[in-house]
Design an enzyme around this catalytic site. Structure first.
Site, mmCIF file in Angstrom:
data_model
loop_
_atom_site.group_PDB
_atom_site.id
_atom_site.type_symbol
_atom_site.label_atom_id
_atom_site.label_comp_id
_atom_site.label_asym_id
_atom_site.label_seq_id
_atom_site.Cartn_x
_atom_site.Cartn_y
_atom_site.Cartn_z
ATOM 1 N N HIS A 64 21.858 54.130 134.734
ATOM 2 C CA HIS A 64 22.938 54.598 133.865
ATOM 3 C C HIS A 64 24.284 54.144 134.451
ATOM 4 C CE1 HIS A 64 25.013 57.263 131.128
ATOM 5 N NE2 HIS A 64 23.899 57.816 130.735
ATOM 6 N N GLY A 108 18.047 55.749 135.687
ATOM 7 C CA GLY A 108 17.647 55.674 134.277
ATOM 8 C C GLY A 108 16.996 54.345 133.922
ATOM 9 N N TYR A 138 18.161 65.934 135.371
ATOM 10 C CA TYR A 138 17.458 65.076 134.406
ATOM 11 C C TYR A 138 16.997 65.930 133.226
ATOM 12 C CZ TYR A 138 16.096 60.266 133.736
ATOM 13 O OH TYR A 138 16.053 58.953 133.300
HETATM 14 C C1 LCV Z 1 28.227 51.950 137.338
HETATM 15 C C2 LCV Z 1 27.684 50.564 139.094
HETATM 16 C C3 LCV Z 1 26.399 51.117 139.180
HETATM 17 C C4 LCV Z 1 26.062 52.137 138.254
HETATM 18 N N1 LCV Z 1 27.000 52.530 137.355
HETATM 19 O O1 LCV Z 1 26.459 46.397 144.938
HETATM 20 O O2 LCV Z 1 18.883 58.746 137.260
HETATM 21 S S1 LCV Z 1 20.093 59.514 137.034
HETATM 22 O O3 LCV Z 1 19.852 60.827 136.463
HETATM 23 O O4 LCV Z 1 20.916 59.608 138.259
HETATM 24 C C5 LCV Z 1 21.034 58.611 135.888
HETATM 25 C C6 LCV Z 1 22.244 59.388 135.472
HETATM 26 C C7 LCV Z 1 21.358 57.264 136.462
HETATM 27 O O5 LCV Z 1 20.688 56.279 136.178
HETATM 28 O O6 LCV Z 1 22.450 57.251 137.326
HETATM 29 C C8 LCV Z 1 22.694 55.958 137.997
HETATM 30 C C9 LCV Z 1 21.681 55.843 139.126
HETATM 31 N N2 LCV Z 1 21.901 54.590 139.852
HETATM 32 C C10 LCV Z 1 22.355 54.539 141.122
HETATM 33 O O7 LCV Z 1 22.687 55.561 141.744
HETATM 34 C C11 LCV Z 1 22.503 53.146 141.754
HETATM 35 C C12 LCV Z 1 23.986 52.955 142.106
HETATM 36 N N3 LCV Z 1 24.210 51.623 142.642
HETATM 37 C C13 LCV Z 1 23.880 51.312 143.934
HETATM 38 O O8 LCV Z 1 23.285 52.102 144.688
HETATM 39 C C14 LCV Z 1 24.271 49.932 144.390
HETATM 40 O O9 LCV Z 1 25.218 49.404 143.452
HETATM 41 C C15 LCV Z 1 23.049 48.968 144.419
HETATM 42 C C16 LCV Z 1 22.101 49.407 145.546
HETATM 43 C C17 LCV Z 1 22.343 48.993 143.053
HETATM 44 C C18 LCV Z 1 23.581 47.553 144.697
HETATM 45 O O10 LCV Z 1 24.403 47.612 145.836
HETATM 46 P P1 LCV Z 1 25.396 46.394 146.121
HETATM 47 O O11 LCV Z 1 26.072 46.716 147.412
HETATM 48 O O12 LCV Z 1 24.662 45.120 145.947
HETATM 49 P P2 LCV Z 1 27.687 47.425 144.761
HETATM 50 O O13 LCV Z 1 27.273 48.803 145.080
HETATM 51 O O14 LCV Z 1 28.902 46.876 145.444
HETATM 52 O O15 LCV Z 1 27.902 47.355 143.174
HETATM 53 C C19 LCV Z 1 28.561 46.254 142.553
HETATM 54 C C20 LCV Z 1 29.408 46.847 141.458
HETATM 55 O O16 LCV Z 1 28.553 47.464 140.479
HETATM 56 C C21 LCV Z 1 28.932 48.834 140.342
HETATM 57 C C22 LCV Z 1 29.559 49.237 141.656
HETATM 58 O O17 LCV Z 1 30.391 50.360 141.468
HETATM 59 C C23 LCV Z 1 30.317 47.964 141.973
HETATM 60 O O18 LCV Z 1 31.446 47.947 141.123
HETATM 61 P P3 LCV Z 1 32.875 47.562 141.772
HETATM 62 O O19 LCV Z 1 32.683 46.172 142.332
HETATM 63 O O20 LCV Z 1 33.807 47.641 140.587
HETATM 64 O O21 LCV Z 1 33.138 48.625 142.827
HETATM 65 N N4 LCV Z 1 27.754 49.649 140.061
HETATM 66 C C24 LCV Z 1 26.584 49.613 140.719
HETATM 67 N N5 LCV Z 1 25.745 50.510 140.205
HETATM 68 N N6 LCV Z 1 24.843 52.698 138.214
HETATM 69 N N7 LCV Z 1 28.606 50.963 138.181
#
Ligand code: LCV
Length: 259
Positions: A64, A108, A138
């Protein structure tokens, strides 16, 4: 740049997630494009759909779009949430949808691929059920999607630890169908798609709908539903929910207080 790429080769339609900058986060815009592509396939002679990301991605989808989640006092996964609409669209799409996975799948997006009919992944793929890490309550149908793909014990482990599991473990517990080396992934997936496309689309679409109805046939009384909704409100009205969202945006570990 288009959020998705859509192509068709005879009876096989392919949708490619194409927003690598945001790790294919399931934003309202991306989900709208996905639903539009599935609707277009529904109106054409597509008999099987492949849902994939661009070749070589490290993250298939980050789940999400957290920036679109409410910061509190509102159900983050209500009926009309984009993710809920996407899951329902995948589950009711008449043709089988094959999720072809490489990279990591989060939150999600795990539910999204489990709402597909068949999941084929590389050995390096991982799957993480994330609500507890973000403090998100959830929702019932989402948990049903997980329960249809794994035993309650496995769902509890995934949900309570919020830790990625390997494709090999996911296959072993029956969550996904096949683990295939990256070099063979496309060929294997397209061969399965061609096999499906050669069978009766009517028989398949009716069996898909029958299995959806049967899988969802779990009695929940009105009182049981209202109790669950009350419990979920406690979570999304809590300090911890707001803290989880804020911590994600501040790029810091959350400090949960249990209230
Ligand atoms: C917006 C993002 C996201 C993102 N949204 O790259 O399951 S539930 O109930 O929780 C449901 C509500 C749900 O699905 O919630 C989301 C659950 N997903 C996560 O928690 C994963 C969040 N992301 C991460 O942990 C990391 O981004 C990963 C491990 C996927 C990749 O790490 P990496 O270091 O390669 P960054 O974190 O630097 O991300 C690159 C850009 O994508 C955005 C993040 O904020 C960053 O944006 P900026 O460069 O503008 O800071 N991003 C990543 N995931 N789910 N934005």
């Amino acid at each position: 740049m288009e959020l998705i790429e859509v192509r068709q080769a005879g009876p096989v339609g392919t949708i490619v997630l194409n927003n690598g900058r945001k790790h294919n986060a399931l934003s309202h815009a991306l989900v709208t494009a996905l639903i539009g592509a599935l609707q277009a396939f529904r109106d054409s002679d597509v008999r099987v759909v492949i849902l994939r990301a661009q070749p070589g991605v490290k993250v298939w989808s980050a789940g999400h779009d957290v920036s679109e989640l409410p910061e509190g006092r509102r159900d983050p996964l209500g009926w009309d949430d984009p993710l809920r609409n996407l899951v329902r669209t995948l589950e009711t799409h008449p043709a089988p949808v094959i999720a072809m996975i490489e990279g990591s799948v989060w939150g999600g997006a795990v539910e999204t691929i489990l709402a597909c009919d068949i999941v084929i992944a590389t050995p390096e793929s991982t799957f993480a059920v994330i609500p507890a890490r973000l403090g998100v309550p959830y929702n019932l149908s989402g948990l049903m999607t997980f329960m249809s793909a794994g035993s309650v014990r496995i769902v509890k482990e995934l949900a309570f630890t919020a830790t990625p599991i390997s494709a090999e473990r996911a296959e072993r517990v029956g969550m996904i169908n096949h683990v295939v080396p990256l070099a063979e992934l496309e060929t294997f997936t397209h061969q399965m798609a061609a096999t499906i496309a050669a069978n009766s689309p009517l028989s398949i679409s009716v069996m898909k709908e029958q299995l959806r109805v049967l899988a969802g046939a779990k009695p929940v009384s009105p009182r049981g539903f209202e109790k669950v909704q009350g419990l979920r409100r406690v979570v999304y009205d809590s300090h911890d929910y707001a803290e989880g969202i804020r911590a994600f945006k501040d790029k810091r570990p959350p400090k949960y207080l249990g209230r």
